[in-house]
Write a protein that holds these residues in place. Structure first.
Motif, short mmCIF file in Angstrom:
data_model
loop_
_atom_site.label_atom_id
_atom_site.label_comp_id
_atom_site.label_asym_id
_atom_site.label_seq_id
_atom_site.Cartn_x
_atom_site.Cartn_y
_atom_site.Cartn_z
N GLY A 275 52.37 40.58 41.98
CA GLY A 275 51.08 40.65 42.65
C GLY A 275 49.93 40.21 41.77
N THR A 276 48.73 40.19 42.35
CA THR A 276 47.55 39.73 41.63
C THR A 276 46.36 40.65 41.87
OG1 THR A 276 46.88 38.33 43.49
CG2 THR A 276 48.24 37.30 41.75
N VAL A 277 45.45 40.67 40.89
CA VAL A 277 44.16 41.33 41.04
C VAL A 277 43.11 40.25 40.83
CG1 VAL A 277 42.62 43.16 40.25
CG2 VAL A 277 45.10 43.47 40.07
N THR A 278 42.25 40.05 41.81
CA THR A 278 41.24 39.01 41.73
C THR A 278 39.84 39.57 41.94
OG1 THR A 278 41.47 38.49 44.09
CG2 THR A 278 42.83 37.23 42.53
N LEU A 279 38.87 38.87 41.41
CA LEU A 279 37.45 39.18 41.62
C LEU A 279 36.80 37.91 42.13
CD1 LEU A 279 35.23 41.36 41.25
CD2 LEU A 279 34.75 40.33 39.03
N ASP A 280 36.25 37.99 43.33
CA ASP A 280 35.68 36.81 43.98
C ASP A 280 36.68 35.65 44.00
OD1 ASP A 280 33.33 38.24 44.34
OD2 ASP A 280 32.45 37.53 42.46
N ARG A 281 37.93 35.99 44.34
CA ARG A 281 39.04 35.05 44.54
C ARG A 281 39.55 34.41 43.25
NH1 ARG A 281 37.28 31.87 50.14
NH2 ARG A 281 37.00 33.77 51.40
N GLN A 282 39.07 34.86 42.12
CA GLN A 282 39.55 34.35 40.84
C GLN A 282 40.30 35.47 40.11
OE1 GLN A 282 39.13 31.07 39.94
NE2 GLN A 282 38.14 30.84 41.96
#
Length: 294
Positions: free
Chosen positions: A56-63
């Motif tokens: 999985g991923t953790v993103t901030l403003d899709r980054q």
């Protein structure tokens, strides 16, 4: 927008997190609710980069999150981690300086947040001289002193008396109003229900439900209605398709078999006189929590 997508975490053969997915929106307070061992702290530590996910991923403003992004975060762990021999103001100033502020700016910021949290008269005291509740306030100040864009707070209300809860709640609401994304966990469901714009309920490492408080209440609403009228409503007990749960003169709480039955009650009540309240009863967070973790 802080977004978690499909986060998994294993400890040996035990899966601690299984596809955890939810958003923490800017300008909103998100309550993170679950029993002991549900996966809340593990999730928070993954957001902060203290643990690595297995998927999985953790993103901030899709980054995808970077170390620089996380410098703009504020974190309060459940375990208190302040230096007990340091003075309250000195400690928070020290932490602010680690974020790059000058001594003058750090002192101004630390003094302001400590005063806002009700510790203005304890600035020269050692951390260890504070009560557990006041140590909790100092820990919160440590997470807030650098004006973070994202706040991750693990049980911020633990050990606080009712007055302190109100003070801390006010501070968090102010931060959200200023545009910060705020995620906090708590076992105090009444506080979460009152404060939060959005809710995430987790059990056994899985997110069971998430969304705005209003949407979750609507989704889990029952066919239970409240009726308050100027005249006695004892006749409700005779209505077909109605099961009365509570009754007291001009007040009745009842379950309706369908919408048509509820509307018949309303129409009859209006025909007898003034109706001051008729509405479906919204489920509490505690009721929703019990329903979704079963």
């Amino acid at each position: 927008m802080l977004r978690l997508s499909g986060i998994t975490k294993n400890y040996g053969e035990r899966r601690a997190l299984d596809g955890v997915t939810f958003d923490v929106a800017p300008g909103r307070l998100t309550g993170f609710v679950g029993g002991n061992g549900a996966g809340k702290t593990t999730t928070m530590r993954i957001i902060l980069g203290l643990l690595a996910p297995d998927g999985g991923t953790v993103t901030l403003d899709r980054q995808e999150l970077t170390t620089d992004d996380r410098r703009r975060f504020g974190y309060m762990p459940e375990e208190r981690g302040l230096y007990p021999k340091m003075k309250v103001l000195d400690h928070i100033v020290y932490l602010a300086r680690l974020h790059g502020f000058s001594r003058a700016d750090a002192t101004e910021r630390a003094t302001a947040i400590l005063d806002r949290l009700g510790l203005g008269e304890r600035l020269a005291d050692n951390i260890e001289a504070l009560s557990l509740g006041n140590q909790q306030r100092a820990q919160i100040a440590a997470a807030l002193v650098h004006d973070p864009e994202v706040l991750i707070l693990d049980e911020p209300f633990s050990g606080l008396d009712p007055l302190a809860v109100e003070v801390v709640a006010g501070v968090l609401q102010d931060r959200a109003a200023a545009g910060a994304s705020v995620l906090f966990s708590s076992h105090q469901l009444d506080v979460v229900e009152r404060l939060c714009d959005d809710l995430v309920i987790i059990a056994a490492g899985e997110v069971r439900t998430s969304g705005s408080r209003e949407r979750l209440r609507e989704e889990h609403a029952t066919s239970r209605f409240e009726l308050t009228a100027a005249k006695d409503v004892g006749w409700v007990r005779e209505e077909p398709g109605i099961q009365v749960i509570d009754f007291d003169g001009g007040y009745a709480l009842f379950d309706a078999d369908d919408a048509a039955a509820a509307q018949r009650v309303l129409q009859r009540a209006v025909s007898y006189g003034e109706v001051t309240r008729f509405a479906p009863q919204q489920p509490s967070l505690a009721q929703i929590f019990k329903e979704v973790i079963r």
